[in-house]
Design an enzyme around this catalytic site. Structure first.
Site, PDB file in Angstrom:
ATOM      1  N   SER A  34       0.830  -1.207   0.000  1.00 41.56           N
ATOM      2  CA  SER A  34       0.000   0.000   0.000  1.00 41.56           C
ATOM      3  C   SER A  34       0.863   1.255   0.000  1.00 41.56           C
ATOM      4  O   SER A  34       0.577   2.225  -0.715  1.00 41.56           O
ATOM      5  CB  SER A  34      -0.930   0.000   1.218  1.00 41.56           C
ATOM      6  OG  SER A  34      -1.813  -1.096   1.179  1.00 41.56           O
ATOM      7  N   SER A  89     -12.511   1.804  -0.368  1.00 44.90           N
ATOM      8  CA  SER A  89     -11.901   3.078   0.026  1.00 44.90           C
ATOM      9  C   SER A  89     -10.966   3.596  -1.052  1.00 44.90           C
ATOM     10  O   SER A  89     -10.638   4.792  -1.089  1.00 44.90           O
ATOM     11  CB  SER A  89     -11.129   2.906   1.332  1.00 44.90           C
ATOM     12  OG  SER A  89     -10.004   2.052   1.151  1.00 44.90           O
ATOM     13  N   GLU A  92      -8.779  -6.688   5.137  1.00 45.35           N
ATOM     14  CA  GLU A  92      -7.744  -7.506   4.512  1.00 45.35           C
ATOM     15  C   GLU A  92      -7.122  -8.508   5.484  1.00 45.35           C
ATOM     16  O   GLU A  92      -6.488  -9.481   5.077  1.00 45.35           O
ATOM     17  CB  GLU A  92      -6.641  -6.617   3.927  1.00 45.35           C
ATOM     18  CG  GLU A  92      -5.879  -5.821   4.973  1.00 45.35           C
ATOM     19  CD  GLU A  92      -5.087  -4.678   4.359  1.00 45.35           C
ATOM     20  OE1 GLU A  92      -3.883  -4.622   4.602  1.00 45.35           O
ATOM     21  OE2 GLU A  92      -5.685  -3.866   3.623  1.00 45.35           O
ATOM     22  N   ARG A 143      -4.049 -13.824   0.192  1.00 38.64           N
ATOM     23  CA  ARG A 143      -4.327 -13.893   1.636  1.00 38.64           C
ATOM     24  C   ARG A 143      -4.983 -15.223   2.021  1.00 38.64           C
ATOM     25  O   ARG A 143      -4.844 -15.658   3.168  1.00 38.64           O
ATOM     26  CB  ARG A 143      -5.164 -12.694   2.062  1.00 38.64           C
ATOM     27  CG  ARG A 143      -4.457 -11.364   1.767  1.00 38.64           C
ATOM     28  CD  ARG A 143      -4.886 -10.244   2.652  1.00 38.64           C
ATOM     29  NE  ARG A 143      -4.336  -8.983   2.181  1.00 38.64           N
ATOM     30  CZ  ARG A 143      -3.115  -8.539   2.435  1.00 38.64           C
ATOM     31  NH1 ARG A 143      -2.290  -9.276   3.177  1.00 38.64           N
ATOM     32  NH2 ARG A 143      -2.695  -7.378   1.957  1.00 38.64           N
TER      33      ARG A 143
END
Length: 452
Positions: A27, A179, A326, A398
């Site tokens: 990120s 977002s 996440e 993930r």
């Protein structure tokens, strides 16, 4: 790692005891690349994550005309070592084609950048990318004056017809599905003629810490930003037009990718220290500290990093993960090994991530003998004895790391397509084996330690 698609997740014969280095934050790296590409002067990004998502971002920016130079370890003078990228904002132009893969940051952050380019920019990616929500970015850019051809899909593939500038101004978007819709418009906002004012309408925005990360990084690059957390109007963010500074920054370790390593300490009653864990951060992964503490562990900052220790007992949890969705796959895996039920709430938006994460988690845990039920906005998990079997990943990094956590205490777990972890965590199988070897390169495989 085996050559076929099924990776046998190693089991732990003893509590893990290791110090690990987690690669840099995806990120942070991808936001830093965008801000550096839009800056008025060169920038350095030190210790960047080099994974599929970040290499896609760097490749896309290069195709738009941005110069991104690789600087070797010996030339970086970076605290703690590591390589770097030097970014030279040498102009934005088309025509060009951008491959977004299945990276949400690339497919959402770069259309606003493309609107500032001179010429058309075509965006496409993996088949799953066509199903992921993008309408908020598309409609928002159109309201700000951009021309976008998407044949009415509100999704990829699409073409942004850049004109070298964008008026900007006030725009209303529904960011309840991601977002990143807000972050995408804010990151390029300083380069819009009038800046940008983004107003969200709809259900609450998920993953708000990621917007706070965007705001923080914009300010560090010299932008003036007004945000709700500063006492401003709820769900309204404003960025003033102006030049961005070229920063020299070191990328933090990816705290969300630390989840399986901390979970390993929790489920094996061991200790894991994650190097360079920041004492102040906007990363959502920092919430692992209170969440995993509530599930039975304890943590402390040490000179070596964050030390996390499992107590030998894993407790169920009732948690609203809306802002840290996440983290859900690994938390769900730990919850399936707990001594009591768990409820994970506020995460309906995960149905539109790399895969439908809620359905996938429920199906794969149940296939191993678990008792997981989907709810309207989350999961209910009732622990039951688990057994081995193939854990499918649906090309979701993930889910693969969550399966590895299960494999520590459930013999016979095989992870289908563990290579998908390269999306954000390169060399994960090797890192995982080193974890079981105390942070040293492994020799023999661990001896299975079953779970009744």
């Amino acid at each position: 790692m085996r050559d076929d698609l099924h990776w046998p997740a190693p089991t732990a014969s003893l509590p893990v005891d290791a110090t690990v280095t987690v690669p840099g934050s995806k990120s942070v790296t991808n936001r830093a690349l965008v801000l550096a590409a839009l800056a008025a002067e060169p920038a350095y990004i030190r210790r960047p994550l080099r994974s599929r998502d970040t290499l896609l971002m760097a490749g896309a920016l290069r195709s738009l005309g941005v110069t991104i130079e690789d600087i070797p370890n010996s030339a970086t003078n970076t605290p703690g070592g590591g390589d770097a990228w030097r970014v030279l904002p040498t102009g934005l132009h088309g025509p060009t084609r951008v491959d977004v893969g299945n990276a949400g940051t690339v497919m959402r952050f770069l259309p606003p950048v493309a609107a500032l380019a001179d010429g058309p920019v075509f965006f496409d990616g993996d088949p799953r990318s066509h199903e992921r929500p993008l309408g908020g970015v598309i409609s928002g850019l159109r309201a700000l004056g951009a021309r976008i051809d998407d044949e009415g899909r509100g999704a990829l593939p699409l073409t942004v017809h850049g004109t070298g500038a964008l008026d900007g101004g006030t725009v209303t978007v529904d960011a309840s599905s991601s977002s990143q819709f807000v972050s995408a418009l804010l990151l390029s906002g300083p380069r819009f003629n009038q800046g940008v004012e983004v107003r969200h309408v709809g259900a609450p925005v998920p993953s708000l810490p990621h917007i706070r990360m965007t705001v923080d990084m914009l300010r560090l690059a010299g932008a003036q930003v007004d945000a709700p957390e500063d006492g401003g109007e709820p769900d309204v963010w404003r960025v003033t037009p102006g030049a961005l500074l070229g920063r020299d920054m070191v990328v933090e370790p990816d705290l969300s990718n630390a989840a399986p390593f901390l979970a390993a300490a929790l489920v094996t009653a061991g200790t894991v220290t994650v190097r360079d864990w920041p004492t102040r951060t906007t990363q959502p992964g920092d919430e692992l500290r209170p969440i995993f503490t509530a599930m039975g562990g304890s943590c402390a900052f040490t000179p070596d990093g964050l030390r996390f220790t499992g107590s030998g007992k894993v407790r169920g949890i009732d948690a609203d993960l809306h802002e840290v969705g996440e983290l859900t796959p690994v938390i769900a895996a730990v919850a399936a090994l707990a001594d009591g039920p768990s409820t994970l709430r506020g995460i309906a938006h995960l149905r539109m991530h790399e895969t439908d994460r809620l359905a996938a988690i429920a199906k794969e845990l149940n296939e191993l003998g678990g008792d997981v039920r989907e709810t309207e906005d989350g999961l209910e998990i009732r622990p039951r004895p688990l057994h081995g079997g193939v854990f499918h990943t649906y090309e979701d990094h993930r889910l693969a790391t969550a399966a590895a956590v299960l494999g520590l205490v459930v013999p016979g777990v095989e992870v289908e397509n563990v290579a998908t972890t390269a999306k954000t965590l390169p060399d994960f199988p090797e890192l995982w084996q080193e974890l079981l070897s105390g942070g040293r390169p492994s020799g023999a495989e661990s001896v299975p330690a079953g779970r009744a």
